[in-house]
Design an enzyme around this catalytic site. Structure first.
Site, PDB file in Angstrom:
ATOM      1  N   TRP A 163      25.023  34.739 -35.045  1.00 56.86           N
ATOM      2  CA  TRP A 163      24.078  35.155 -36.089  1.00 56.86           C
ATOM      3  C   TRP A 163      23.721  36.619 -35.950  1.00 56.86           C
ATOM      4  O   TRP A 163      23.600  37.327 -36.951  1.00 56.86           O
ATOM      5  CB  TRP A 163      22.861  34.229 -36.118  1.00 56.86           C
ATOM      6  N   ASP A 172      15.277  37.595 -36.333  1.00 62.62           N
ATOM      7  CA  ASP A 172      15.789  36.421 -37.033  1.00 62.62           C
ATOM      8  C   ASP A 172      15.316  35.212 -36.240  1.00 62.62           C
ATOM      9  O   ASP A 172      15.848  34.897 -35.183  1.00 62.62           O
ATOM     10  CB  ASP A 172      17.317  36.469 -37.089  1.00 62.62           C
ATOM     11  N   LYS A 223      15.490  24.435 -40.619  1.00 63.11           N
ATOM     12  CA  LYS A 223      15.582  23.866 -39.275  1.00 63.11           C
ATOM     13  C   LYS A 223      14.233  23.272 -38.870  1.00 63.11           C
ATOM     14  O   LYS A 223      14.109  22.071 -38.684  1.00 63.11           O
ATOM     15  CB  LYS A 223      16.040  24.905 -38.249  1.00 63.11           C
TER      16      LYS A 223
HETATM   17  N1  PMP Z   1      20.347  32.961 -38.539  1.00 66.19           N
HETATM   18  C1  PMP Z   1      20.338  31.881 -37.747  1.00 66.19           C
HETATM   19  C2  PMP Z   1      19.789  32.006 -36.358  1.00 66.19           C
HETATM   20  C3  PMP Z   1      20.838  30.668 -38.224  1.00 66.19           C
HETATM   21  O1  PMP Z   1      20.845  29.587 -37.436  1.00 66.19           O
HETATM   22  C4  PMP Z   1      21.335  30.594 -39.547  1.00 66.19           C
HETATM   23  C5  PMP Z   1      21.852  29.300 -40.150  1.00 66.19           C
HETATM   24  N2  PMP Z   1      22.298  28.330 -39.322  1.00 66.19           N
HETATM   25  C6  PMP Z   1      21.338  31.758 -40.319  1.00 66.19           C
HETATM   26  C7  PMP Z   1      20.819  32.908 -39.789  1.00 66.19           C
HETATM   27  C8  PMP Z   1      21.868  31.749 -41.730  1.00 66.19           C
HETATM   28  O2  PMP Z   1      20.940  31.086 -42.507  1.00 66.19           O
HETATM   29  P1  PMP Z   1      21.183  30.731 -44.033  1.00 66.19           P
HETATM   30  O3  PMP Z   1      22.206  29.676 -44.073  1.00 66.19           O
HETATM   31  O4  PMP Z   1      19.818  30.280 -44.470  1.00 66.19           O
HETATM   32  O5  PMP Z   1      21.611  31.979 -44.736  1.00 66.19           O
END
Ligand code: PMP
Length: 363
Positions: free
Chosen positions: A105, A175, A199
């Site tokens: 991420w 994030d 989550k």
């Molecule tokens: N950052 C983290 C730490 C994540 O776990 C995720 C999704 N699993 C995201 C960003 C991306 O999120 P989204 O699918 O809402 O764009």
């Protein structure tokens, strides 16, 4: 086989929600008490929805003790859109931003930011396949950076910061998608926090941003309105039609956390206990189960581990699914297994998995 029973859902997100929240939403879905319409049908400009979004914000503010000089925004586009919005809004022309690379991420955030400006990796743990976090000594900060971005919990690798990296006077951006509202956080240490809701906070479809007022003053003129934090803040997240149902459901989750769980210190204690059960099962397996993350970096939310062979992993998954333990497959980029045990995941499900792991190993 059709089943209406609930199974144990270890999905990394969208993920398990509190049962009382689901039941409340079910009860409200046909007609909100005293309103005569479903939450799916009311205008976002109505007094009904205004109350919903105001209370969601108030409850979140109370949970996290968010200071008055921070705005709370309910946005769309997922955490992924924040990868772009952050540099668009906060990385000025000619400036540079620091990022900590601790997993997929963080990598995603860096990739998008590079399209918009200059980015430095202030630290990276790629060399050990993201099984740990950088120590303070490994982080080479640029004191002139526009901000320092990090990912508090890497959902795929299962590593979680125990405390914020020191950023000096550089605004800290996080994030927090996969450990948001799972523990108390000192908001005052941050310039901006963002989290996709799906989550710990609610369903997919809304992304929560908490941003300090003075950062809003740095935003350049002329950004597309939908990508401008200032526009969203000025309009109370209702510049356009917000994701009403998702906000409503987050509101129910925040009330559950406040009123039923008792707050973030309580949920953190529960999360610590649940994770300890699983990590003990891994550590006590005489090497049969191998955790991916180094001990001091282990995530309370996403427990990642491997078995002695891919064959055994496949067999484990098949049998676990048949036993009502769903969603344990690791992310395709790392393989192995991953048990996501967010706030609403019941302790009983962790106990069941631990028993299953023991049985499987012996068999
Ligand atoms: N950052 C983290 C730490 C994540 O776990 C995720 C999704 N699993 C995201 C960003 C991306 O999120 P989204 O699918 O809402 O764009």
């Amino acid at each position: 086989m059709a089943t209406t029973e609930r199974i144990f859902n270890f999905s990394a997100g969208p993920a398990v929600l509190p049962e009382t929240v689901l039941k409340q939403a079910q009860a409200d879905l046909y007609s909100l008490p005293g309103v005569g319409m479903s939450i799916l049908e009311v205008s976002h400009r109505s007094a009904t929805f205004e109350t919903v979004i105001r209370e969601a914000e108030e409850d979140l503010r109370a949970l996290l003790a968010i200071p008055d000089n921070y705005r709370v925004l309910f946005l769309q586009g997922g955490a992924s859109l924040q990868f772009s919005m952050i540099p668009m809004n906060l990385l000025p022309k000619g400036g540079s931003a620091d990022y900590l690379l601790t997993g997929s991420w963080g990598q995603g955030a860096i990739k998008e930011a590079r399209k918009l400006g200059q980015v430095r990796e202030a630290a990276s743990t790629a060399a050990t396949n993201f099984n740990r976090l950088p120590s303070a000594g490994e982080i080479a900060l640029d004191p002139a950076a526009a901000y320092l971005h990090f990912t508090s919990n890497e959902t795929i690798f299962g590593v979680e910061f125990q405390e914020e990296p020191a950023a000096g006077s550089v605004p800290l951006i996080c994030d927090m998608s996969s450990n948001f509202v799972s523990r108390p956080v000192d908001i005052g240490r941050y310039g901006l926090i963002y989290a996709g809701a799906q989550k710990n906070a609610g369903p997919a479809g809304v992304t929560i941003v908490i941003v300090r007022d003075d950062l809003l003053d740095r935003i350049p003129e002329g950004l597309p309105a939908m990508l401008d934090y200032r526009v969203m803040a000025k309009n109370g997240s209702m510049y356009n039609t917000p994701p009403c149902f998702a906000i409503y459901l987050c509101g129910l989750v925040f009330k559950w956390l406040r009123n039923e769980v008792g707050g973030l210190a309580q949920i953190h204690a529960q999360n610590q206990e649940k994770a300890a059960l699983l990590y003990q099962a891994i550590d006590g397996s005489e090497g049969y189960y191998q955790g991916h993350a180094e001990r001091e970096c282990r995530s309370l939310m996403n427990v990642t581990f491997r078995l002695p062979s891919e064959e055994l992993e496949k067999s484990f998954l098949r049998q676990a699914t048949a036993a009502g333990l769903d969603g344990l497959k690791g992310h395709r980029s790392v393989g192995g297994l991953r048990a996501s045990i967010y706030n609403a995941f019941p302790r009983a499900g962790v106990e069941r998995l631990v028993e299953f792991m023991e049985q499987f190993r012996k068999q």
